[in-house]
Write an enzyme that holds these catalytic residues in place. Structure first.
Site, PDB file in Angstrom:
ATOM      1  N   LYS A 184       0.732  -1.128  -0.031  1.00  0.00           N
ATOM      2  CA  LYS A 184       0.024   0.002  -0.017  1.00  0.00           C
ATOM      3  C   LYS A 184       0.868   1.175   0.027  1.00  0.00           C
ATOM      4  CE  LYS A 184      -1.665   1.707   3.981  1.00  0.00           C
ATOM      5  NZ  LYS A 184      -1.383   3.179   3.975  1.00  0.00           N
ATOM      6  N   ASN A 185       2.121   1.254   0.983  1.00  0.00           N
ATOM      7  CA  ASN A 185       2.902   2.683   1.050  1.00  0.00           C
ATOM      8  C   ASN A 185       3.554   2.501  -0.138  1.00  0.00           C
ATOM      9  OD1 ASN A 185       1.347   3.131   3.371  1.00  0.00           O
ATOM     10  ND2 ASN A 185       3.096   2.395   4.954  1.00  0.00           N
TER      11      ASN A 185
ATOM     12  N   ARG B 141      -3.583  10.932   5.010  1.00  0.00           N
ATOM     13  CA  ARG B 141      -2.554  11.779   5.003  1.00  0.00           C
ATOM     14  C   ARG B 141      -1.643  11.678   3.778  1.00  0.00           C
ATOM     15  NH1 ARG B 141       1.275  14.308   8.261  1.00  0.00           N
ATOM     16  NH2 ARG B 141       2.906  13.331   7.333  1.00  0.00           N
TER      17      ARG B 141
ATOM     18  N   CYS C   3      -4.138  12.898  13.320  1.00  0.00           N
ATOM     19  CA  CYS C   3      -4.380  11.757  12.810  1.00  0.00           C
ATOM     20  C   CYS C   3      -4.526  10.982  14.097  1.00  0.00           C
ATOM     21  CB  CYS C   3      -3.275  11.231  11.979  1.00  0.00           C
ATOM     22  SG  CYS C   3      -2.750   9.637  11.980  1.00  0.00           S
TER      23      CYS C   3
ATOM     24  N   ARG D 173       0.815  14.583  12.886  1.00  0.00           N
ATOM     25  CA  ARG D 173       1.420  14.278  11.768  1.00  0.00           C
ATOM     26  C   ARG D 173       1.885  15.483  10.875  1.00  0.00           C
ATOM     27  NH1 ARG D 173      -0.144   8.478   9.772  1.00  0.00           N
ATOM     28  NH2 ARG D 173       1.812   8.590   8.642  1.00  0.00           N
TER      29      ARG D 173
ATOM     30  N   ASP E 108       5.053   0.314  12.142  1.00  0.00           N
ATOM     31  CA  ASP E 108       3.897  -0.062  11.633  1.00  0.00           C
ATOM     32  C   ASP E 108       3.499  -1.562  12.143  1.00  0.00           C
ATOM     33  OD1 ASP E 108       3.163   2.250  10.557  1.00  0.00           O
ATOM     34  OD2 ASP E 108       3.629   1.470   8.430  1.00  0.00           O
TER      35      ASP E 108
ATOM     36  N   ILE F 268       8.784   6.639  16.602  1.00  0.00           N
ATOM     37  CA  ILE F 268       8.572   7.436  15.430  1.00  0.00           C
ATOM     38  C   ILE F 268       7.102   8.205  15.684  1.00  0.00           C
ATOM     39  CG2 ILE F 268       7.897   7.157  12.916  1.00  0.00           C
ATOM     40  CD1 ILE F 268      10.632   6.131  13.579  1.00  0.00           C
TER      41      ILE F 268
ATOM     42  N   ARG G 269      -8.300   0.273   5.412  1.00  0.00           N
ATOM     43  CA  ARG G 269      -7.356   0.943   4.697  1.00  0.00           C
ATOM     44  C   ARG G 269      -6.105   0.454   4.105  1.00  0.00           C
ATOM     45  NH1 ARG G 269      -5.005   5.171   8.237  1.00  0.00           N
ATOM     46  NH2 ARG G 269      -3.999   5.363   6.377  1.00  0.00           N
TER      47      ARG G 269
HETATM   48  C1  UD1 Z   1       5.079   6.565   6.303  1.00  0.00           C
HETATM   49  C2  UD1 Z   1       4.052   5.495   6.138  1.00  0.00           C
HETATM   50  C3  UD1 Z   1       3.414   5.041   7.461  1.00  0.00           C
HETATM   51  C4  UD1 Z   1       4.894   4.684   8.465  1.00  0.00           C
HETATM   52  C5  UD1 Z   1       5.767   5.661   8.612  1.00  0.00           C
HETATM   53  C6  UD1 Z   1       7.140   5.549   9.123  1.00  0.00           C
HETATM   54  C7  UD1 Z   1       2.892   5.815   3.933  1.00  0.00           C
HETATM   55  C8  UD1 Z   1       1.644   6.227   3.300  1.00  0.00           C
HETATM   56  N1  UD1 Z   1       2.893   6.022   5.358  1.00  0.00           N
HETATM   57  O1  UD1 Z   1       4.246   7.634   6.797  1.00  0.00           O
HETATM   58  O2  UD1 Z   1       2.977   3.628   7.326  1.00  0.00           O
HETATM   59  O3  UD1 Z   1       4.294   4.468   9.817  1.00  0.00           O
HETATM   60  O4  UD1 Z   1       6.077   6.096   7.140  1.00  0.00           O
HETATM   61  O5  UD1 Z   1       7.420   4.426   8.810  1.00  0.00           O
HETATM   62  O6  UD1 Z   1       3.791   5.462   3.428  1.00  0.00           O
HETATM   63  N2  UD1 Z   1       7.330  14.292  10.411  1.00  0.00           N
HETATM   64  C9  UD1 Z   1       7.028  15.632  10.834  1.00  0.00           C
HETATM   65  N3  UD1 Z   1       6.802  16.348   9.763  1.00  0.00           N
HETATM   66  C10 UD1 Z   1       6.825  16.256   8.369  1.00  0.00           C
HETATM   67  C11 UD1 Z   1       6.757  14.825   8.214  1.00  0.00           C
HETATM   68  C12 UD1 Z   1       7.027  13.987   9.189  1.00  0.00           C
HETATM   69  O7  UD1 Z   1       7.295  15.996  11.841  1.00  0.00           O
HETATM   70  O8  UD1 Z   1       6.773  16.866   7.461  1.00  0.00           O
HETATM   71  C13 UD1 Z   1       7.367  13.522  11.761  1.00  0.00           C
HETATM   72  C14 UD1 Z   1       6.115  12.430  12.019  1.00  0.00           C
HETATM   73  O9  UD1 Z   1       5.255  13.063  12.623  1.00  0.00           O
HETATM   74  C15 UD1 Z   1       6.708  11.319  12.388  1.00  0.00           C
HETATM   75  C16 UD1 Z   1       8.096  10.973  11.823  1.00  0.00           C
HETATM   76  O10 UD1 Z   1       8.385  12.436  11.397  1.00  0.00           O
HETATM   77  O11 UD1 Z   1       6.931  11.524  13.664  1.00  0.00           O
HETATM   78  C17 UD1 Z   1       8.402  10.206  10.540  1.00  0.00           C
HETATM   79  O12 UD1 Z   1       7.392  10.325   9.690  1.00  0.00           O
HETATM   80  P1  UD1 Z   1       7.307   9.871   8.217  1.00  0.00           P
HETATM   81  O13 UD1 Z   1       8.464   9.016   8.032  1.00  0.00           O
HETATM   82  O14 UD1 Z   1       7.062  11.081   7.568  1.00  0.00           O
HETATM   83  O15 UD1 Z   1       5.976   8.869   7.992  1.00  0.00           O
HETATM   84  P2  UD1 Z   1       5.050   9.175   6.931  1.00  0.00           P
HETATM   85  O16 UD1 Z   1       5.564   9.264   5.489  1.00  0.00           O
HETATM   86  O17 UD1 Z   1       3.906  10.094   7.208  1.00  0.00           O
END
Ligand code: UD1
Length: 418
Positions: free
Chosen positions: A22-23, A93, A117, A122, A305, A327, A397
């Site tokens: 999915k991701n 998201r 979320c 996030r 996850d 995370i 989802r």
């Molecule tokens: C993706 C995955 C999710 C997984 C996560 C971590 C998808 C659709 N989702 O989420 O399933 O749990 O990676 O492996 O691929 N952060 C910020 N600002 C930002 C972006 C991130 O503060 O602009 C923080 C987030 O809140 C979190 C950390 O950085 O604490 C890592 O998040 P990120 O790796 O970006 O996760 P996602 O891409 O949202």
């Protein structure tokens, strides 16, 4: 409303096939719309997040059409709308990926900010910093991000916390930028590599995906391409944990051991028998299980996850285990529900402390997020007696054909409308 009714406590045995990731699928659909020519994506999972992404792309003018099971044809020829509809974007998201697409293709993006979320706050500030590094002018107004850059220009960007989303979004924007972009501290997740591989077959020039420095030489145009999505390591990992908890012997065909290394070594460390072939991973339940201390980390560390599913398995370990979540800040919501099934779990700040082995008994429980929801399903399958899992919209989802896959392993599961 629908519920999953589960008669737990049965040994599960057999094999299931992992779906496409999915991701990966979500950003790959967006990536395909970077070209006017049509691309073919294969092994696309059919879950509601994918449905939402297809609807958003169509609303932007891209064309998305099904071409048989798991096959979607996507073209960005008609992409003219720079504003993504709030009603769709707010549901997921990952919709924010269209910001990179719109900036790259149209030089302009207006996308609703995703907001909070159920697994914690996030923000998208790292994505926005990536766009700004490429020369976009970004403003936040009335809950929307407005970004503009007639032609993005390559530059160096250090990705905070190796964010998966920010790495992919900046990559999507940078492939059509002028000049070279260097992403430092990039996420190394297999999904990042999958997206880069597809973009490269579309004519992009990306090197280093899977390492912490990614180099993207901008090109003027991308063309259509064909791509088979990698197997979903989180779905596969969830079923392997289920097998370790309730097997028998459970085989996940197409699971890629190399993408699941942190999970497989954790399973082996607690005493689960793991067998890997080039095309499958098999687990065999062993008792007693040993306790474990785990910390979630960016890839190749233990994936956040799978934190909730692993917590359920650790309720059966003989002794005290700890799971530290680094995370996301709100990823223990499932614990209250798990306790209602008899688990002994305490949460202290970012750490769950699990004492086992606990006798789990069936109960009505509610899923509040995707992976926490799957964790409750795993607990219900192991618990003695009947459970009813509600909140299925969260689980839908990301787990395609959930009931059918569980039934294939011999589970007594029924999805009912209430
Ligand atoms: C993706 C995955 C999710 C997984 C996560 C971590 C998808 C659709 N989702 O989420 O399933 O749990 O990676 O492996 O691929 N952060 C910020 N600002 C930002 C972006 C991130 O503060 O602009 C923080 C987030 O809140 C979190 C950390 O950085 O604490 C890592 O998040 P990120 O790796 O970006 O996760 P996602 O891409 O949202």
């Amino acid at each position: 409303m629908e519920k999953l009714v589960i008669e737990g406590g049965r040994a599960l045995n057999g094999s299931i096939v992992a779906s496409g990731a999915k991701n990966s699928a979500l950003p790959l659909l967006v990536a395909a719309a970077l070209a006017e020519e049509e691309s073919l994506l294969e092994n696309v999972p059919h879950d509601t997040d994918v449905d939402v992404m297809c609807a958003i792309l169509k609303a932007l003018g891209a064309s998305v059409r099904a071409d048989g099971p798991g096959r979607l044809r996507v073209s960005g020829a008609g992409l003219t709308q720079a504003q993504a509809p709030y009603e769709l974007v707010r549901r997921m998201r990952a919709s924010f990926y269209v910001a990179g697409l719109l900036l790259g293709r149209l030089g302009r993006a207006v996308v609703a900010l995703p907001g909070g979320c159920s697994i914690g706050s996030r923000p998208v500030d790292y994505h926005i910093k990536g766009f700004e590094a490429l020369g976009a002018k970004v403003s936040l107004e009335h809950g929307f991000m407005k970004a503009e850059a007639p032609r993005l220009t390559g530059s160096k960007y250090y990705v905070s916390r190796a964010s998966v989303g920010a790495t992919i979004n900046t990559m999507l924007a940078a492939v059509l930028a002028k000049g070279t972009t260097i992403l430092e501290n990039a996420a190394r997740e297999p999904e990042v590599v999958d997206v880069a591989n597809f973009l490269n077959t579309m004519g992009a020039r990306i090197k280093g995906a899977g390492m912490d420095v990614i180099r993207i030489e901008g090109v003027k145009k991308l063309h259509g391409a064909e791509h088979e999505i990698i197997p979903d390591r989180i779905e596969a990992g969830s079923y392997l944990i289920l097998g370790a908890m309730t097997g028998g012997e459970v085989t996940v065909v197409n699971a890629m051991g190399e993408h699941l290394r942190a999970l497989l070594s954790s399973l082996e460390a607690i005493g689960v028998a793991v067998e890997e072939t080039t095309t499958a991973v098999r687990v065999k339940k062993k008792e007693p299980l040993a306790p474990l201390n785990v910390v979630t980390q960016p890839y190749p560390g233990f994936p956040t996850d799978l934190q909730a599913p692993l917590a359920v398995l650790l309720t059966q370990a003989d002794g005290v285990s700890t799971l530290r979540e680094t995370i996301f800040d709100g990823r223990f919501k499932y614990v209250d529900e798990l306790r209602r099934m008899g688990a002994d779990v305490k949460v202290e700040r970012d750490t769950a402390i699990i004492t086992g082995p606990a006798k789990l008994t069936g109960a009505p429980v509610e899923a509040t997020d995707l992976r926490g929801g799957m964790a409750l399903v795993i607990a219900a399958l192991a618990a003695e007696g009947r459970s009813e899992v509600s909140g299925l919209e969260h689980i839908d989802r990301g787990y395609e054909h959930l009931s059918a896959k569980l039934q294939a392993l011999g589970a007594k599961v029924e999805r009912i409308r209430v």
